[in-house]
Design a protein around this motif. Structure first.
Motif, short mmCIF file in Angstrom:
data_model
loop_
_atom_site.label_atom_id
_atom_site.label_comp_id
_atom_site.label_asym_id
_atom_site.label_seq_id
_atom_site.Cartn_x
_atom_site.Cartn_y
_atom_site.Cartn_z
N SER A 4 2.51 1.00 -0.99
CA SER A 4 1.44 -0.28 -1.25
C SER A 4 2.49 -1.20 -1.32
O SER A 4 3.70 -1.06 -1.76
CB SER A 4 0.89 0.35 -3.04
OG SER A 4 0.21 -0.75 -2.67
N SER A 9 0.47 -13.82 4.51
CA SER A 9 -0.78 -13.22 4.99
C SER A 9 -1.20 -14.50 5.39
O SER A 9 -1.56 -15.17 6.43
CB SER A 9 -1.58 -12.20 5.14
OG SER A 9 -2.45 -12.26 4.42
N GLY A 19 -1.22 -4.99 0.24
CA GLY A 19 -1.54 -4.24 1.36
C GLY A 19 -2.36 -3.31 0.70
O GLY A 19 -2.98 -2.84 -0.23
N GLN A 20 -2.84 -2.21 1.82
CA GLN A 20 -4.12 -0.99 1.97
C GLN A 20 -2.75 0.14 1.24
O GLN A 20 -1.75 -0.08 1.06
CB GLN A 20 -4.09 -0.40 3.08
CG GLN A 20 -5.63 0.92 2.86
CD GLN A 20 -5.70 0.52 4.26
OE1 GLN A 20 -5.41 0.40 5.09
NE2 GLN A 20 -6.41 2.47 4.63
#
Length: 269
Positions: A4, A9, A19-20
């Motif tokens: 993770s 961005s 992030g995922q």
């Protein structure tokens, strides 16, 4: 065993996206997901002195947004059908993109000047209160000069993002160019800088063109951002799942604004 992380961005380099989370199946029952999430959403930002993080959680199932919500990220907006679905549509069905819910967490509350548009002032003030953000409201002005903006086109999703760093008199031309590039049926997202004194003017321009509210983006440009969006097809509201009543209220408010935009498009009072 998994990963993770946080990455940049947004136009503001001090704002990081969560992030995922990915964990190998053999480790998912060992409390690893919870430990990774705590590190990415709590410990790491504090250790690195990251002032703001945000996440874009899918709305077709609840665990991703529930995880963000449990770690203190607040609902600030909703992006209608902007991400390609990983599943294949059945024969005869029209494939629909996934919707995303925007969530923010503030670690350092810096004061900012803002020019919130009258149409969404109550909404913005509600988010500011939820996140305890100190803001100084300044008067609006008409734009001067030329628009400065960047396009991002995700063809697989039919998505065109227009990030407007400076509003100019030719803003309408920039919007028309973005709509033409998005095609039909396309989704257009426009990110406005609320630090720009002409932001309220730009919102009125977009509302007249059938755009509706997407959400408030704290510190997106350094100053706050406001997302406006336009879709060719009505979102599948029944497919949009939200993990908490606060998020559901935001979704419903944005749906009301979509219906206002649709009525205006068809000349209905």
């Amino acid at each position: 065993m998994g990963l993770s992380g946080l990455f940049r961005s947004a136009p503001n380099p001090d704002l990081y996206e969560a992030g995922q989370l990915m964990v190998l199946k053999s480790y998912r029952k060992r409390n690893i997901p919870a430990r990774f999430s705590e590190e990415a959403l709590d410990n790491l930002p504090r250790r690195l002195r990251i002032p703001v993080i945000f996440g874009e959680a899918v709305c077709n199932h609840l665990p991703p947004q529930s995880l963000l919500y449990a770690h203190g990220l607040a609902f600030t907006g909703f992006e209608a059908e902007c991400m390609p679905s990983p599943t294949t549509a059945r024969e005869g069905d029209v494939p629909r993109n996934l919707s995303l819910i925007l969530m923010f967490k503030i670690f350092e509350n810096a004061t900012r000047e803002t020019h919130t548009p009258r149409a969404y002032r109550a909404f913005c003030q509600g988010v500011y209160a939820e996140l305890a953000l100190p803001r100084v409201e300044s008067p609006s002005e008409e734009p001067t000069g030329r628009t400065a903006a960047d396009q991002f086109h995700l063809q697989g999703a039919g998505l065109l993002r227009l990030t407007v760093t400076r509003l100019g008199k030719d803003f309408g031309e920039a919007v028309s160019a973005a709509e033409a590039k998005a095609g039909d049926p396309g989704v257009v997202q426009i990110f406005l800088n609320l630090g720009d004194a002409a932001a309220s003017w730009a919102v009125d321009v977009l509302r007249d063109r059938g755009y509706f509210l997407g959400g408030l983006l704290p510190y997106w440009f350094g100053s706050d951002g406001l997302l406006m969006q336009k879709v060719r097809l009505e979102p599948d509201w029944a497919a949009i799942l939200v993990c908490d009543p606060k998020g559901a209220a935001m979704r419903d408010l944005i749906r009301e604004d979509y219906e206002r935009a649709t009525c205006r498009k068809h000349g209905i009072a």
